[in-house]
Write a protein that holds these residues in place. Structure first.
Motif, mmCIF file in Angstrom:
data_model
loop_
_atom_site.group_PDB
_atom_site.id
_atom_site.type_symbol
_atom_site.label_atom_id
_atom_site.label_comp_id
_atom_site.label_asym_id
_atom_site.label_seq_id
_atom_site.Cartn_x
_atom_site.Cartn_y
_atom_site.Cartn_z
ATOM 1 N N GLY A 170 0.814 -1.212 0.000
ATOM 2 C CA GLY A 170 0.000 0.000 0.000
ATOM 3 C C GLY A 170 0.845 1.259 0.000
ATOM 4 N N ILE A 171 1.924 1.258 0.785
ATOM 5 C CA ILE A 171 2.820 2.418 0.828
ATOM 6 C C ILE A 171 3.454 2.662 -0.532
ATOM 7 C CG2 ILE A 171 4.994 3.298 1.785
ATOM 8 C CD1 ILE A 171 4.245 1.863 4.417
ATOM 9 N N LEU A 172 3.958 1.601 -1.147
ATOM 10 C CA LEU A 172 4.589 1.742 -2.463
ATOM 11 C C LEU A 172 3.596 2.242 -3.500
ATOM 12 C CD1 LEU A 172 6.841 -1.457 -2.592
ATOM 13 C CD2 LEU A 172 7.541 0.886 -2.079
ATOM 14 N N THR A 188 6.048 7.314 -7.797
ATOM 15 C CA THR A 188 5.544 8.012 -8.973
ATOM 16 C C THR A 188 4.984 6.974 -9.951
ATOM 17 O OG1 THR A 188 7.645 7.876 -10.185
ATOM 18 C CG2 THR A 188 7.352 9.761 -8.700
ATOM 19 N N GLU A 189 4.242 7.435 -10.938
ATOM 20 C CA GLU A 189 3.658 6.514 -11.911
ATOM 21 C C GLU A 189 4.744 5.737 -12.649
ATOM 22 O OE1 GLU A 189 0.731 4.434 -13.771
ATOM 23 O OE2 GLU A 189 0.515 5.870 -12.113
ATOM 24 N N GLU A 190 5.825 6.417 -12.983
ATOM 25 C CA GLU A 190 6.934 5.755 -13.681
ATOM 26 C C GLU A 190 7.603 4.705 -12.789
ATOM 27 O OE1 GLU A 190 11.176 6.952 -15.879
ATOM 28 O OE2 GLU A 190 9.774 8.521 -15.226
ATOM 29 N N MET A 195 8.048 -1.195 -10.939
ATOM 30 C CA MET A 195 7.963 -2.147 -9.825
ATOM 31 C C MET A 195 6.586 -2.804 -9.744
ATOM 32 S SD MET A 195 9.992 -0.008 -6.870
ATOM 33 C CE MET A 195 10.072 -1.446 -5.805
ATOM 34 N N LEU A 196 5.869 -2.812 -10.870
ATOM 35 C CA LEU A 196 4.479 -3.255 -10.882
ATOM 36 C C LEU A 196 4.306 -4.689 -10.394
ATOM 37 C CD1 LEU A 196 1.632 -2.310 -11.573
ATOM 38 C CD2 LEU A 196 2.010 -3.059 -13.910
#
Length: 412
Positions: free
Chosen positions: A128-130, A135-137, A142-143
């Motif tokens: 949740g923190i990540l 940022t979106e990038e 790290m998806l």
């Protein structure tokens, strides 16, 4: 779940520096040191690192530390702990901004010191923190890690399903079909009231579609069929959103039935029922229709000039786009089912629609196939060559618009 971090890794000479130099006795000492002497703060830090994959970025550690109760002790203590962890051979630093455990056994010693419930709670908190802080990038990079941290938690359903859909799409994009299926199926499982509300329905369709594609690619045909039927048989789903499921099911019929006439009839049923695009099913009707198509293709207006091709607006009507996709599937089925007259009718309809409803890249292979028929079957080489040139010009226009897709390969 085995993640696919290696897909984003690059190998260079710096990799030599990343090799662990921890020997067996050092590993044993580090493991004992964690079990006996690690402070509460040190243990929390190592647990966070354990949840961040095989190699973790210092920025992620600092984000998590800042948001944790232990992290209230400040950045200065965190830096001291990182230095101490490296000195005591718990962690090793890679470059200037990354860390990893000196050995898997050290990581296992950290994880085994707390119960599964605590681990899952920490994984959810870190994920949740990540998700919120990156940022979106950075999140895109790290998806897979974030999706792995959250997929088995009670994170809010719709938001989690959207994240898992993104991970599934990214995995599919690199042909990691097993991972794509895993993320999509978990997204389906976590989505509550999936067939209620426009947003939920759209999300459910996307998850089912990508899971079906992945399962089909993996050879799990029965599972892929069930996923498609869940979309197609649902009255809450608009016809236009069923397109991908129909396409996958047509391919499944090719594999299951080994009878292209079955997939052809299914394609024609979809065209007729979904958008009112009908073709004759009887031999006599198809023969008459094919003769009309040949006469139409002999007309001057059936082959556009370069200027006319460039002037055509793009096809944007979702229903017509759906029809063009289905007619593409029907063309192949008709060819392999040995129905040349019906195939000519479908090809001509695709060409006509491009003039009526706007430019579509799939018109290029339609012209190329029609050109082959005119040259090799009817012996009209002059007309066939003009059609072939039109196909090339359409591919060039499609490339200019960025919508060429597979049309260039099909024409060549």
């Amino acid at each position: 779940m085995t993640t696919i971090f290696f897909l984003s890794m690059s190998v260079d000479l710096d990799e030599i520096e990343k090799s662990s130099f921890a020997t067996d006795n050092v590993v044993d000492l580090a493991r004992r040191g964690i079990q006996r002497n690690a402070s509460k703060e040190m243990h929390h830090l190592l647990m966070c690192v354990a949840c961040l994959g095989s190699i973790c970025k210092e920025k992620c550690i600092r984000l998590i530390w800042k948001r944790s109760s232990v992290g209230n002790t400040g950045e200065r203590l965190l830096q001291q702990l990182l230095n101490q962890a490296v000195k005591q051979m718990f962690l090793e630093q890679i470059g200037s901004s990354q860390f990893r455990f000196t050995h898997d056994a050290v990581k296992e010693a950290v994880i085994s010191s707390i119960c599964l419930g605590e681990i899952n709670a920490l994984r959810q908190k870190i994920g949740g923190i990540l998700f919120e802080e990156l940022t979106e990038e950075e999140l895109e990079a790290m998806l897979f890690l974030v999706a792995d941290l959250l997929h088995n938690t009670d994170w809010p359903g719709s938001k989690l399903s959207q994240l898992l859909l993104r991970a599934a799409q990214k995995a599919k994009g690199v042909s990691a079909f097993s991972s794509a299926s895993f993320y999509a199926l978990n997204g389906i499982k976590r989505l509550q009231n999936m067939w209620q509300g426009e947003e939920n329905v759209q999300l459910a369709v996307q998850l089912h579609s990508i899971a079906a594609e992945a399962e089909h690619s993996l050879g799990n045909l029965a599972q892929a069929k069930r996923l498609c039927e869940a979309i197609i048989g649902n009255s809450s789903v608009p016809n236009i959103q069923k397109m991908q499921a129909h396409k996958i099911l047509i391919e499944l019929l090719w594999n299951e039935e080994e009878d292209f006439e079955v997939s052809l009839n299914y394609s024609l049923d979809c065209l007729g029922e979904s958008i009112g695009c009908n073709f004759p099913r009887g031999k006599a009707g198809q023969t008459v229709g094919a003769l009309r198509c040949i006469n139409y293709m002999k007309m001057k207006k059936s082959i556009p000039s370069v200027a006319e091709i460039k002037a055509l607006p793009q096809m944007t009507d979702p229903t017509r786009l759906f029809g063009m996709e289905l007619m593409g599937e029907a063309t192949y089925s008709a060819f392999f089912a040995g129905k040349p007259t019906l195939m000519l009718m479908i090809l001509a309809r695709r060409i006509q629609w491009s003039f009526q409803y706007g430019f579509h890249a799939s018109t290029a292979p339609a012209y190329a196939t029609m050109a082959s028929a005119f040259m090799h079957t009817l012996g009209d080489w002059e007309r066939g060559q003009k059609m072939a040139k039109a196909a090339v010009h359409i591919v060039e226009r499609a490339k200019e618009l960025g919508v060429a897709g597979n049309s260039e390969q099909e024409v060549l």
